[in-house]
Design a protein around this motif. Sequence first.
Motif, PDB file in Angstrom:
ATOM      1  N   THR A  25      25.143   2.118 -23.624  1.00  0.00           N
ATOM      2  CA  THR A  25      25.978   3.246 -23.191  1.00  0.00           C
ATOM      3  C   THR A  25      26.443   4.042 -24.408  1.00  0.00           C
ATOM      4  N   LYS A  75      23.672   6.137 -25.792  1.00  0.00           N
ATOM      5  CA  LYS A  75      23.426   7.311 -24.949  1.00  0.00           C
ATOM      6  C   LYS A  75      24.426   8.436 -25.271  1.00  0.00           C
ATOM      7  N   HIS A  76      25.700   8.066 -25.370  1.00  0.00           N
ATOM      8  CA  HIS A  76      26.715   9.080 -25.650  1.00  0.00           C
ATOM      9  C   HIS A  76      26.561   9.652 -27.061  1.00  0.00           C
ATOM     10  N   SER A 111      25.749  13.541 -28.251  1.00  0.00           N
ATOM     11  CA  SER A 111      26.494  14.308 -29.265  1.00  0.00           C
ATOM     12  C   SER A 111      25.531  14.942 -30.257  1.00  0.00           C
ATOM     13  N   ASN A 155      32.424  17.324 -27.466  1.00  0.00           N
ATOM     14  CA  ASN A 155      31.082  16.737 -27.592  1.00  0.00           C
ATOM     15  C   ASN A 155      30.949  15.693 -28.697  1.00  0.00           C
ATOM     16  N   THR A 199      31.435  12.224 -30.772  1.00  0.00           N
ATOM     17  CA  THR A 199      31.632  10.819 -30.399  1.00  0.00           C
ATOM     18  C   THR A 199      32.432  10.134 -31.495  1.00  0.00           C
ATOM     19  N   ASN A 222      35.270  11.251 -25.563  1.00  0.00           N
ATOM     20  CA  ASN A 222      34.179  10.384 -26.026  1.00  0.00           C
ATOM     21  C   ASN A 222      34.695   9.409 -27.069  1.00  0.00           C
ATOM     22  N   TYR A 230      35.249   5.554 -28.187  1.00  0.00           N
ATOM     23  CA  TYR A 230      34.717   4.217 -27.937  1.00  0.00           C
ATOM     24  C   TYR A 230      35.269   3.247 -28.964  1.00  0.00           C
TER      25      TYR A 230
END
Length: 544
Positions: free
Chosen positions: A233, A236-237, A241, A321, A323, A350, A352
Motif C-alpha cells: 500500500t 502504491k501511494h 506521488s 500529493n 507522501t 498521505n 504513513y
Amino acid sequence: MADVAKKAQELLKEPDDNLIVLSGCGTSGRLAFLLASSFNNLLKGQSKKASYCYTIAGGDKALMTSQELPEDNPELGIEMLEKISQGKKKVLFIGISCGLSAPFVAGQLDLCINKLDKFTPVLVGFNPVNMARSDNIEGWHSTFQQVAERIQKLHDLHKGYIINPAIGPEAIAGSSRMKGGSTTKILLETILLTAHKAVSDNSSITDRCLLDMLKSYEQVHKNIYSHSTKIATLVKHAGASLQKNSHIYYIGWKSLGIIGIIDASECVPTFGADSSHVRGFVNNGFEEMANNNGDLSSLGPEFAISHEYFLKTVLPTIQENDTVVFIFTLDDDLKEIEKIAWQVKASTTNLYAMWHSTTEHQVPQQLEEIFSVAINVTWPKLLSEDQGSYIQRFQYELSTKWVLNAISTGAHVLKGKVYYNHMIDLRVSNSKLFGRALSLLQKFTGQSKSKCFEALLQSIYETDELNEEIKNVEISKHIQWAATMNKVVPTAVVTLIRNCSVSEAKTRLASCPIVRDAINACMTGSGLKRTAEQRETDEKEPGE
Ligand code: F1P
C-alpha cells in the motif's frame, strides 16, 4: 567470516595501537559509515576507545548526496586510507564493493597488499572473482579483478580475506543498494558483533556463534514479510506521488532516520531522480549523524537533513500529493513525533508510519490514529544485555532498509523508470555506470557496441555530429559532462531505435512523461519490442 572475526577480536584488544577501517563507494560507503558509528557507540557504552573509522569516496558529502565520480579514483582511496591509519600498528581494512568493481576500493586494497605488516585486507562483495570488473582503470596499473585475484591468493595464506557469497541477482539488475547492501550489513554486523562478544566474554569465536546470529536475521525477514500487504500500500501511494511529480519524505529518528537519508540519496544515480524527489530527515541532523566532518548543512539545501529544517523549510511547501513516512521506535520521543505528525497532517493526508514495538509495549492509540497506514513491526521483549540491544537495533535498521528500499524502488518502477528490470534512466555519473549505459543500449537496440557508443556520446553532448576529437577523449571527460544531464540513456535508446536526431528523440520523450512508455511506444512502432522481450527471455540464467 570466522577468520575475519578472529582478526577483529585480536585488534580490538589493543585499541590504542590498532584500527578497523570500513570503506566503500555510494551505498557501500554509507553502510561503512553506519557500521563504524554503531560499533564505536558500542565501545563508547563500555567506556572503551573508538576503534573504527570509515572512508567513503567523495568524503562526507557522499553520505547524503550522490558523488559518483570520486569512485573512479584509486589514488583518492589510497590517500584517505593512509591518512586515517597514520600512527597505527595494525589495521583491519574492510573494503566493500558489491559488484567487485570500485576503483576507489581497489586502490585501498592495493595499498594494504603492499604493506601486509600493517594491514590485513578484507574484500566484501557479491560476485565471484572471475566476474569482478576487468576494465582498465584510467591512469592506474591494475584492474579491480587483478586486485581481487591477489586478495584471493592472500586468502589461502591467511593474510587477507575475500567474503563474496553468491546472493543471486538483484531484483532490478545492478541495483546493488538492495540485496548487496542488505547482505553487507548482515555479514559485517555478524562478524564484528561476534568479535566484540568474544572480547567481552574472553571466549573463542566459533562457527556456531556466527551461524546463530545469521539465523536471527532470518527471523527479521519472516517478521517484515508478514507486513507485505501494508508495504505494498505504501509503495502504491509513494508511486502515485512520484507520478504526479510530487515528493516522498522520510522523517526518521536516530539510526532509522539515517537509513531514510541513505535510501533517498541512492535514488539520484539509480533512477536519475532529482535530489528533491525523495528526501530523508533525522532528528538533531548532523549531531545524530556524528560523521567525520560534522555539520555540512551550509553546503546547500540537499545537505539539510534535520527535522528542524524540514519543519521550517520543507513543511510549508508540502501538498496533498506528497507522501510522508514517519520511522521510529518506542524509545523515541513519542510526544514530539505526535506533534510533528499533526503539523504534517495539516498539509497532506498521505501520512504513513513504520515503527518498531515490542510484544510488551505498543504505540499509544492517539498516535497510531494520525497515520493513514502504519506498519507496526512487533519484536520479542527487548534484550537487556549490551550486545543484545545492538542486535535488536541492527534488526530494526535492516527491516527499515528493506521497507524503504521497497518504497523508493517500487515508486520509481511505478513512475516508469524501470524497463525490463533495468534502470533505464540511470545517471551516467561514473565509469561503471557509463559501461552499464552502453550495455543497456546494446541489449535494447541490438546495435553494435561502436554504434551504441556513438549514440551515447550524441545524447551526452546533445549533437548529431560527433567530431573525432570528442570520440577520442577519455571516458572520464564524457562522464563529467553526462553527470549533469538528464535522460541520457533514454535519449540514446530512442535515437537508435528510430534512427532519428537527438532533438527528435528528446521531443518524443518529452511528449510522454513516463520513460518506459515512451520507449515502448518507439519499440512497438519500429517492431523492436518483441526483440527486447525475446532477448530478455533468451538471456535468463538458471535461477534468475
Ligand atoms: C557502489 C555504487 C553504488 C551506487 C551506484 C554506483 O557500488 O556507488 O552504491 O548505487 O551503482 O556504484 P559497489 O562498489 O558497492 O558495487
